[in-house]
Design a protein around this motif. Structure first.
Motif, PDB file in Angstrom:
ATOM      1  N   ASP A  35       0.830  -1.216   0.000  1.00 35.35           N
ATOM      2  CA  ASP A  35       0.000   0.000   0.000  1.00 35.35           C
ATOM      3  C   ASP A  35       0.857   1.255   0.000  1.00 35.35           C
ATOM      4  N   SER A 148     -11.227  -6.820   9.576  1.00 32.40           N
ATOM      5  CA  SER A 148     -10.300  -6.869  10.715  1.00 32.40           C
ATOM      6  C   SER A 148     -10.451  -5.675  11.647  1.00 32.40           C
ATOM      7  N   GLN A 217      -7.330  -0.529  12.836  1.00 32.87           N
ATOM      8  CA  GLN A 217      -6.823  -1.848  12.432  1.00 32.87           C
ATOM      9  C   GLN A 217      -6.473  -2.657  13.675  1.00 32.87           C
ATOM     10  N   TYR A 219      -4.429  -6.259  14.859  1.00 33.24           N
ATOM     11  CA  TYR A 219      -3.508  -7.300  14.392  1.00 33.24           C
ATOM     12  C   TYR A 219      -3.534  -8.533  15.278  1.00 33.24           C
ATOM     13  N   ARG A 238       2.121  -3.297   6.420  1.00 34.13           N
ATOM     14  CA  ARG A 238       3.128  -2.470   7.078  1.00 34.13           C
ATOM     15  C   ARG A 238       4.077  -3.252   7.973  1.00 34.13           C
TER      16      ARG A 238
END
Ligand code: 5BU
Length: 274
Positions: A35, A148, A217, A219, A238
Motif C-alpha cells: 500500500d 479486521s 486496524q 492485528y 506495514r
C-alpha cells in the motif's frame, strides 16, 4: 486438516487451484499487501518480497503515477517470482456498475488481477456482474464476510448471508476475506453440512510486533490466524515494509522471510506436522 497440495488437486475453482498450487510449490502462505503511493516504491517492494509470497495484494487506485507500464512490470514480477496478483478493490455497487469498474476505466483490473474481492452488501447481483467479466478469464472472487477493523458491521447474520451467497456461486467465488474458517457458517438446521466446499480464507490484520495501528486496524499473529482460527493465507502490509517514506530493502526482505516462516510453521502445526 487437509494439506494445501491435496486441496489444490481437488478444487473446482481455477484461481483457487492456482493459488493453492503456488502455496504448495513455494511453501509460503504469505500475501504481501503493498500500500504505497509511488510506482517506483511499489515495484521495488514487490521485487523484494516476491520470493517469499504466494500472492501480492494491491490497491492500484492509491498510486499517484499509475500507468500501463506499471501493470506490465507487475506481471513480469509475478512471472519472475511465481506469485499471483490480488487487487483489493472491494467492489460494492450494482451488477452493471461493478462489471464496468472491473473491466474498464484506467485500471482494467480484470485483465491482470487473478483475484479480486467484493462486499456482499448489494446481494447476489454483485457476483453476477463481476462473474460476467471475470469467469471467462478464469478469475476468482473473494467475498468480504468479515473485516479486521474494530467495530466492523460484517458480523452475525451479515456474515452468514455472505457465506450463503458464496455457496450459491461456487464457480466464481473461491473464498472469503475473513478472520476465521467459515465451514458450517450459515448452514440451516437439517441442511447439508459444508463437507463438499473448500472456500479459501484470506486474512488481513496480521502483525507480529504491534496489536493495532491507531486507526481501527487490529492485528493478530500468524499462529492465531492459521492455527487458532483455521485461515489459509496471512495478509501482511506495514509489518513487512514499515514506513514507505523510509524504505530499508534489507529489512523488507528480512521481514518478508520472517512472516513467511511464521506462517508456514503455523500451517505445519495445523496439519499436525510440527
Ligand atoms: P496492514 O498494513 O497490514 O494493516 O494492511 C492491511 C491491508 O489489508 C490493507 O491493504 C487493507 O486495505 C486490507 N484490509 C484490512 O486490513 N482489513 C480488512 O478487513 C480488509 C482489508 Br477486507
Amino acid at each position: 486438516m487437509r494439506t494445501y497440495g491435496h486441496r489444490a488437486n481437488n478444487h473446482p475453482n481455477a484461481a483457487a487451484r492456482q493459488l493453492l498450487e503456488t502455496i504448495d510449490r513455494k511453501k509460503t502462505n504469505l500475501c504481501v499487501s503493498v500500500d504505497v503511493t509511488r510506482k517506483a516504491d511499489f515495484l521495488a517492494i514487490i521485487d523484494l518480497v516476491g520470493p517469499f509470497s504466494c500472492l501480492v495484494k494491491t490497491h492500484v487506485d492509491i498510486i499517484e503515477d499509475f500507468d500501463h507500464d506499471l501493470i506490465e512490470q507487475l506481471q513480469a514480477l509475478s512471472k519472475k517470482h511465481d506469485f499471483l496478483i490480488f487487487e483489493d478493490r472491494k467492489f460494492a455497487d450494482i451488477g452493471n456498475t461493478v462489471s464496468l469498474q472491473y473491466s474498464s476505466g484506467v485500471h482494467k483490473i480484470a485483465s491482470w488481477s487473478h483475484i479480486t474481492n467484493a462486499h456482499p452488501v448489494p446481494g447476489p447481483s454483485i457476483i453476477t456482474g463481476l462473474a460476467s467479466v471475470g469467469k471467462p478469464l478464469g478469475r476468482g472472487l473473494l467475498l468480504l464476510a468479515e473485516m479486521s477493523t474494530k467495530g466492523s458491521l460484517a458480523v452475525g447474520s451479515y456474515t452468514e448471508e455472505a457465506v450463503r451467497m458464496a455457496r450459491a456461486n461456487k464457480d466464481f467465488v473461491m473464498g472469503f476475506i475473513a478472520q476465521r474458517r467459515m465451514d458450517g457458517v450459515g448452514v440451516q438446521e437439517g441442511g447439508n453440512s459444508a463437507e463438499e466446499e473448500d472456500f479459501l480464507i484470506l486474512t488481513p490484520g496480521v502483525g507480529l510486533d504491534v496489536r493495532g495501528d491507531g486507526m481501527g486496524q487490529q492485528y493478530r499473529t500468524p499462529r492465531e490466524v492459521i492455527v487458532e482460527s483455521g485461515c489459509d493465507v496471512i495478509i501482511v502490509g506495514r509489518g513487512i515494509y514499515g514506513n514507505p517514506k523510509a524504505l530499508d530493502a534489507d529489512n523488507v526482505r528480512r521481514q518478508a522471510e520472517r512472516y513467511m516462516k511464521e506462517g508456514w510453521k503455523a500451517y505445519l502445526e495445523r496439519i499436525g506436522e510440527k
